[in-house]
Motif scaffolding. Structure first.
Motif, PDB file in Angstrom:
ATOM      1  N   ALA A  35       0.555  -1.225   0.256  1.00  0.00           N
ATOM      2  CA  ALA A  35      -0.173  -0.546   0.252  1.00  0.00           C
ATOM      3  C   ALA A  35       0.934   1.295   0.307  1.00  0.00           C
ATOM      4  O   ALA A  35       0.838   2.514  -0.977  1.00  0.00           O
ATOM      5  CB  ALA A  35      -0.978   0.187   1.300  1.00  0.00           C
ATOM      6  N   GLY A  36       2.238   1.060   0.555  1.00  0.00           N
ATOM      7  CA  GLY A  36       3.012   1.945   0.910  1.00  0.00           C
ATOM      8  C   GLY A  36       3.391   2.542  -0.385  1.00  0.00           C
ATOM      9  O   GLY A  36       3.901   3.788  -0.999  1.00  0.00           O
ATOM     10  N   LEU A  37       3.647   1.710  -0.793  1.00  0.00           N
ATOM     11  CA  LEU A  37       4.625   1.629  -2.173  1.00  0.00           C
ATOM     12  C   LEU A  37       3.491   2.592  -3.853  1.00  0.00           C
ATOM     13  O   LEU A  37       4.285   3.224  -4.068  1.00  0.00           O
ATOM     14  CB  LEU A  37       4.914  -0.104  -2.939  1.00  0.00           C
ATOM     15  CG  LEU A  37       6.803  -0.104  -2.503  1.00  0.00           C
ATOM     16  CD1 LEU A  37       6.645  -1.657  -3.260  1.00  0.00           C
ATOM     17  CD2 LEU A  37       7.442   0.741  -3.414  1.00  0.00           C
ATOM     18  N   VAL A  38       2.366   1.741  -3.426  1.00  0.00           N
ATOM     19  CA  VAL A  38       1.448   2.340  -4.724  1.00  0.00           C
ATOM     20  C   VAL A  38       1.244   3.782  -4.348  1.00  0.00           C
ATOM     21  O   VAL A  38       1.655   4.282  -5.495  1.00  0.00           O
ATOM     22  CB  VAL A  38      -0.106   1.387  -4.411  1.00  0.00           C
ATOM     23  CG1 VAL A  38      -0.958   2.756  -5.363  1.00  0.00           C
ATOM     24  CG2 VAL A  38       0.246   0.299  -4.527  1.00  0.00           C
ATOM     25  N   ILE A  39       1.123   3.906  -3.064  1.00  0.00           N
ATOM     26  CA  ILE A  39       1.056   5.614  -2.886  1.00  0.00           C
ATOM     27  C   ILE A  39       2.443   6.422  -2.847  1.00  0.00           C
ATOM     28  O   ILE A  39       2.426   7.182  -3.080  1.00  0.00           O
ATOM     29  CB  ILE A  39      -0.060   5.478  -0.956  1.00  0.00           C
ATOM     30  CG1 ILE A  39      -1.201   4.919  -1.875  1.00  0.00           C
ATOM     31  CG2 ILE A  39       0.236   7.519  -0.962  1.00  0.00           C
ATOM     32  CD1 ILE A  39      -2.004   4.794  -0.526  1.00  0.00           C
ATOM     33  N   GLY A  40       3.093   6.181  -2.389  1.00  0.00           N
ATOM     34  CA  GLY A  40       4.854   6.121  -2.535  1.00  0.00           C
ATOM     35  C   GLY A  40       4.978   6.879  -3.884  1.00  0.00           C
ATOM     36  O   GLY A  40       5.536   7.652  -4.000  1.00  0.00           O
ATOM     37  N   LEU A  41       5.164   5.829  -4.712  1.00  0.00           N
ATOM     38  CA  LEU A  41       5.297   6.266  -6.714  1.00  0.00           C
ATOM     39  C   LEU A  41       3.963   6.717  -7.304  1.00  0.00           C
ATOM     40  O   LEU A  41       4.050   7.082  -8.201  1.00  0.00           O
ATOM     41  CB  LEU A  41       5.299   4.655  -6.857  1.00  0.00           C
ATOM     42  CG  LEU A  41       6.209   3.874  -6.391  1.00  0.00           C
ATOM     43  CD1 LEU A  41       6.240   2.889  -6.470  1.00  0.00           C
ATOM     44  CD2 LEU A  41       7.732   4.769  -6.800  1.00  0.00           C
ATOM     45  N   GLY A  42       2.380   7.111  -6.359  1.00  0.00           N
ATOM     46  CA  GLY A  42       1.704   7.885  -6.889  1.00  0.00           C
ATOM     47  C   GLY A  42       1.143   7.373  -8.538  1.00  0.00           C
ATOM     48  O   GLY A  42      -0.019   7.603  -8.724  1.00  0.00           O
ATOM     49  N   MET A  43       1.167   6.068  -7.747  1.00  0.00           N
ATOM     50  CA  MET A  43      -0.232   5.416  -8.616  1.00  0.00           C
ATOM     51  C   MET A  43      -1.299   5.267  -7.957  1.00  0.00           C
ATOM     52  O   MET A  43      -2.180   4.456  -9.001  1.00  0.00           O
ATOM     53  CB  MET A  43       0.887   3.305  -8.463  1.00  0.00           C
ATOM     54  CG  MET A  43       1.942   3.474  -9.242  1.00  0.00           C
ATOM     55  SD  MET A  43       2.590   2.114  -8.034  1.00  0.00           S
ATOM     56  CE  MET A  43       2.108   1.109  -9.360  1.00  0.00           C
ATOM     57  N   ALA A  44      -1.813   5.237  -7.090  1.00  0.00           N
ATOM     58  CA  ALA A  44      -3.162   5.840  -6.819  1.00  0.00           C
ATOM     59  C   ALA A  44      -3.306   6.962  -5.793  1.00  0.00           C
ATOM     60  O   ALA A  44      -2.744   7.061  -4.923  1.00  0.00           O
ATOM     61  CB  ALA A  44      -3.795   4.899  -5.399  1.00  0.00           C
ATOM     62  N   ASN A  45      -4.134   8.223  -6.257  1.00  0.00           N
ATOM     63  CA  ASN A  45      -4.292   9.226  -6.027  1.00  0.00           C
ATOM     64  C   ASN A  45      -6.142   9.686  -5.736  1.00  0.00           C
ATOM     65  O   ASN A  45      -6.521  10.439  -5.040  1.00  0.00           O
ATOM     66  CB  ASN A  45      -4.086  10.418  -7.106  1.00  0.00           C
ATOM     67  CG  ASN A  45      -2.061  10.504  -7.190  1.00  0.00           C
ATOM     68  OD1 ASN A  45      -1.256  10.316  -6.251  1.00  0.00           O
ATOM     69  ND2 ASN A  45      -1.980  10.094  -7.976  1.00  0.00           N
ATOM     70  N   GLN A  46      -6.570   9.127  -6.947  1.00  0.00           N
ATOM     71  CA  GLN A  46      -7.694   9.728  -6.387  1.00  0.00           C
ATOM     72  C   GLN A  46      -8.741   8.468  -6.275  1.00  0.00           C
ATOM     73  O   GLN A  46      -8.305   7.458  -5.748  1.00  0.00           O
ATOM     74  CB  GLN A  46      -8.524   9.538  -8.615  1.00  0.00           C
ATOM     75  CG  GLN A  46      -7.736  10.207  -9.589  1.00  0.00           C
ATOM     76  CD  GLN A  46      -8.113  11.805  -9.101  1.00  0.00           C
ATOM     77  OE1 GLN A  46      -8.725  12.376  -8.687  1.00  0.00           O
ATOM     78  NE2 GLN A  46      -6.905  12.064  -9.599  1.00  0.00           N
ATOM     79  N   ALA A  47     -10.432   9.212  -5.379  1.00  0.00           N
ATOM     80  CA  ALA A  47     -10.979   8.271  -4.390  1.00  0.00           C
ATOM     81  C   ALA A  47     -10.807   7.424  -4.881  1.00  0.00           C
ATOM     82  O   ALA A  47     -10.628   6.093  -3.956  1.00  0.00           O
ATOM     83  CB  ALA A  47     -11.811   9.043  -4.099  1.00  0.00           C
TER      84      ALA A  47
END
Length: 202
Positions: free
Chosen positions: A158-170
């Motif tokens: 989860a941290g990787l996906v968010i940290g790499l900007g792969m999930a931003n939208q709701a």
């Protein structure tokens, strides 16, 4: 950010319930049930705040979340005993929901503060598993996250996906929440394990 609030609420309720379940399994009294439920719900956030420089006192401003946690614990405590037996297997499920919601919420928190990827991953792991670690220690159990069972790996993901900007939208964040929850459920259902190195006793 609305998604952050929703994930916080989901995580708080799920972990409060899982803490209450474990307290009742260990036959704690009503005070113990509330303490374990509250500690599980807020422990991870407190550890995260300490590490990323947010005053721990920020937790006391979360009146709504405290009320939500107390209400959830009360409902579990008042649940009829014969029904609770069937619910015990749901303890892991609520723990999975809490892990996913808080790991994502912690990662968003660190990311919004402009921290590097490594800090975002650490925030995800600590927020997602911190409360569970404290809960297990207080209940005299080996913390799930430190056993061979795959647990913290999903928070790292989860941290990787968010940290790499792969999930931003709701929509993306809720999708990630569903995926992390499902992976955690699959990992305990099918007993997926990380390698274990045992020391030979001579």
């Amino acid at each position: 950010m609305m998604t952050w609030e929703v994930l916080s609420m989901i995580g708080t309720v799920a972990f409060a319930i899982s803490g209450a379940f474990i307290a009742m399994e260990e036959e704690y009294d009503i005070f113990g049930v509330y303490i374990l439920g509250i500690v599980t719900a807020f422990g991870g956030g407190a550890i995260r705040n300490l590490l990323i420089g947010v005053p721990v006192s920020a937790l006391w401003e979360q009146g709504t979340f405290f009320n939500l946690a107390l209400m959830s614990i009360t409902i579990v405590f008042l649940f009829p005993g014969n029904l609770l037996k069937h619910w015990q297997r749901w303890g892991n499920f609520f723990d999975a929901i809490g892990l996913a919601a808080f790991a994502i919420q912690g990662a968003i928190y660190a990311s919004n503060m402009g921290h590097p990827l490594s800090a975002v991953i650490v925030a995800a792991v600590l927020t997602g598993s911190g409360g569970g670690i404290i809960r297990d220690l207080l209940a005299g159990r080996k913390p799930l996250v430190l056993k061979a069972e795959i647990y913290a790996v999903w928070a790292i993901l989860a941290g990787l996906v968010i940290g790499l900007g792969m999930a931003n939208q709701a929509v993306e964040l809720y999708g990630l929440f569903a995926v992390i929850t499902a992976l955690r459920v699959l990992s305990y259902t099918y007993k997926w394990h990380l390698p274990v190195r045992k020391l030979g006793v001579h």
